[in-house]
Design a protein around this motif. Structure first.
Motif, PDB file in Angstrom:
ATOM      1  N   GLU A 162      -3.593  -5.885  -6.339  1.00 23.76           N
ATOM      2  CA  GLU A 162      -4.578  -4.911  -6.813  1.00 23.76           C
ATOM      3  C   GLU A 162      -4.502  -3.622  -5.984  1.00 23.76           C
ATOM      4  O   GLU A 162      -4.673  -2.529  -6.506  1.00 23.76           O
ATOM      5  CB  GLU A 162      -5.990  -5.517  -6.754  1.00 23.76           C
ATOM      6  N   GLU A 163      -4.187  -3.743  -4.679  1.00 20.83           N
ATOM      7  CA  GLU A 163      -4.089  -2.581  -3.800  1.00 20.83           C
ATOM      8  C   GLU A 163      -3.011  -1.600  -4.271  1.00 20.83           C
ATOM      9  O   GLU A 163      -3.105  -0.405  -4.019  1.00 20.83           O
ATOM     10  CB  GLU A 163      -3.766  -3.022  -2.363  1.00 20.83           C
ATOM     11  N   GLN A 164      -1.981  -2.092  -4.948  1.00 21.16           N
ATOM     12  CA  GLN A 164      -0.898  -1.228  -5.420  1.00 21.16           C
ATOM     13  C   GLN A 164      -1.373  -0.270  -6.514  1.00 21.16           C
ATOM     14  O   GLN A 164      -0.747   0.752  -6.751  1.00 21.16           O
ATOM     15  CB  GLN A 164       0.278  -2.059  -5.922  1.00 21.16           C
ATOM     16  N   LYS A 165      -2.485  -0.588  -7.159  1.00 19.25           N
ATOM     17  CA  LYS A 165      -2.994   0.307  -8.208  1.00 19.25           C
ATOM     18  C   LYS A 165      -3.525   1.618  -7.628  1.00 19.25           C
ATOM     19  O   LYS A 165      -3.631   2.604  -8.344  1.00 19.25           O
ATOM     20  CB  LYS A 165      -4.044  -0.407  -9.051  1.00 19.25           C
ATOM     21  N   ALA A 166      -3.809   1.646  -6.335  1.00 25.27           N
ATOM     22  CA  ALA A 166      -4.191   2.906  -5.692  1.00 25.27           C
ATOM     23  C   ALA A 166      -2.985   3.839  -5.627  1.00 25.27           C
ATOM     24  O   ALA A 166      -3.128   5.055  -5.683  1.00 25.27           O
ATOM     25  CB  ALA A 166      -4.731   2.636  -4.282  1.00 25.27           C
ATOM     26  N   VAL A 167      -1.795   3.263  -5.531  1.00 27.68           N
ATOM     27  CA  VAL A 167      -0.552   4.033  -5.477  1.00 27.68           C
ATOM     28  C   VAL A 167      -0.064   4.357  -6.889  1.00 27.68           C
ATOM     29  O   VAL A 167       0.448   5.443  -7.150  1.00 27.68           O
ATOM     30  CB  VAL A 167       0.534   3.234  -4.711  1.00 27.68           C
ATOM     31  N   PRO A 205      -1.745   4.325 -10.390  1.00 34.40           N
ATOM     32  CA  PRO A 205      -2.983   4.141 -11.178  1.00 34.40           C
ATOM     33  C   PRO A 205      -2.776   3.590 -12.592  1.00 34.40           C
ATOM     34  O   PRO A 205      -3.651   2.896 -13.100  1.00 34.40           O
ATOM     35  CB  PRO A 205      -3.582   5.547 -11.231  1.00 34.40           C
ATOM     36  N   LYS A 206      -1.638   3.892 -13.228  1.00 32.08           N
ATOM     37  CA  LYS A 206      -1.416   3.409 -14.598  1.00 32.08           C
ATOM     38  C   LYS A 206      -0.815   2.004 -14.634  1.00 32.08           C
ATOM     39  O   LYS A 206      -0.538   1.463 -15.703  1.00 32.08           O
ATOM     40  CB  LYS A 206      -0.467   4.360 -15.350  1.00 32.08           C
ATOM     41  N   ALA A 207      -0.634   1.401 -13.478  1.00 30.86           N
ATOM     42  CA  ALA A 207       0.012   0.087 -13.397  1.00 30.86           C
ATOM     43  C   ALA A 207      -0.902  -1.012 -13.917  1.00 30.86           C
ATOM     44  O   ALA A 207      -2.115  -0.881 -13.969  1.00 30.86           O
ATOM     45  CB  ALA A 207       0.428  -0.213 -11.960  1.00 30.86           C
ATOM     46  N   VAL A 208      -0.255  -2.124 -14.271  1.00 30.65           N
ATOM     47  CA  VAL A 208      -0.954  -3.337 -14.668  1.00 30.65           C
ATOM     48  C   VAL A 208      -0.717  -4.368 -13.585  1.00 30.65           C
ATOM     49  O   VAL A 208       0.437  -4.624 -13.205  1.00 30.65           O
ATOM     50  CB  VAL A 208      -0.404  -3.862 -16.017  1.00 30.65           C
ATOM     51  N   ASN A 209      -1.786  -4.964 -13.069  1.00 31.97           N
ATOM     52  CA  ASN A 209      -1.646  -5.995 -12.046  1.00 31.97           C
ATOM     53  C   ASN A 209      -1.572  -7.350 -12.725  1.00 31.97           C
ATOM     54  O   ASN A 209      -2.568  -7.838 -13.266  1.00 31.97           O
ATOM     55  CB  ASN A 209      -2.825  -5.955 -11.066  1.00 31.97           C
ATOM     56  N   LEU A 210      -0.403  -7.968 -12.687  1.00 27.82           N
ATOM     57  CA  LEU A 210      -0.236  -9.305 -13.268  1.00 27.82           C
ATOM     58  C   LEU A 210      -0.213 -10.382 -12.189  1.00 27.82           C
ATOM     59  O   LEU A 210       0.041 -11.540 -12.482  1.00 27.82           O
ATOM     60  CB  LEU A 210       1.062  -9.373 -14.101  1.00 27.82           C
ATOM     61  N   GLY A 211      -0.475  -9.991 -10.938  1.00 28.83           N
ATOM     62  CA  GLY A 211      -0.451 -10.958  -9.860  1.00 28.83           C
ATOM     63  C   GLY A 211       0.968 -11.290  -9.444  1.00 28.83           C
ATOM     64  O   GLY A 211       1.936 -10.722  -9.928  1.00 28.83           O
ATOM     65  N   ASP A 265       0.793  -1.235   0.000  1.00 28.62           N
ATOM     66  CA  ASP A 265       0.000   0.000   0.000  1.00 28.62           C
ATOM     67  C   ASP A 265       0.821   1.280   0.000  1.00 28.62           C
ATOM     68  O   ASP A 265       0.267   2.362   0.123  1.00 28.62           O
ATOM     69  CB  ASP A 265      -0.986   0.003   1.179  1.00 28.62           C
ATOM     70  N   LYS A 266       2.149   1.151  -0.143  1.00 26.44           N
ATOM     71  CA  LYS A 266       3.008   2.339  -0.216  1.00 26.44           C
ATOM     72  C   LYS A 266       3.992   2.138  -1.368  1.00 26.44           C
ATOM     73  O   LYS A 266       4.429   1.028  -1.623  1.00 26.44           O
ATOM     74  CB  LYS A 266       3.829   2.510   1.076  1.00 26.44           C
TER      75      LYS A 266
END
Length: 157
Positions: A141-146, A148-154, A120-121
């Motif tokens: 998925e929580e990292q996308k709050a930090v 926003p343009k990121a892609v979550n690939l797990g 989360d940071k």
């Protein structure tokens, strides 16, 4: 890079030894059939893991060190001019910064993978390279709050 086939790409995998290097090594299904070279700390774990691979040592310790940044910028300049990678991939830490900024100048595509244990940071390196990367990958998925343009690939694990 668009005109090259996947197996013709030259990849620079850059990161600190230890967990960051392990992360990059776990991408082996992606890089194993491609031309590649590594940039990491000249430490026993890296030498052992990368035996038989092309490896360039970089300066360490790097954490919040201006001296290390300057030294690694000089190293990055020499290596990138010699190797001319099409793609630079890193999961951190600080050594990635000069390789990404200079790599961008040399026309390389940049992929950064934020570390698994930061949910989360942002990391310092993540914050520094986020504005210039072509692809920013997170594992939660929580990292996308930090980022926003990121892609979550797990998880890579």
């Amino acid at each position: 890079m668009e005109n090259k086939k996947s197996d013709e790409l030259k990849i620079c995998l850059v990161g600190s030894s230890g967990g960051h290097l392990t992360h990059l090594y776990m991408l082996k299904p992606f890089w194993k059939d491609k031309k590649r070279f590594w940039v990491t700390f000249d430490k026993e774990d890296a030498r052992s893991l990368l035996e038989g691979e092309t490896m360039y040592p970089c300066y360490y310790p790097t954490n919040r060190s201006l001296k290390a940044l300057i030294k690694n910028t000089k190293i990055a300049w020499k290596i990138l001019r010699k190797e001319k990678p099409d793609l630079i991939i890193s999961s951190g830490a600080a050594v990635a910064v000069p390789f990404f900024y200079l790599g961008k100048l040399f026309g390389a595509k940049l992929i950064y993978i934020e570390v698994f244990d930061r949910i989360d940071k942002p990391t310092m390196t993540g914050k520094m390279v986020y504005p210039i990367v072509d692809k920013f990958i997170v594992q939660w998925e929580e990292q996308k709050a930090v980022y926003p343009k990121a892609v979550n690939l797990g998880s890579i694990f």
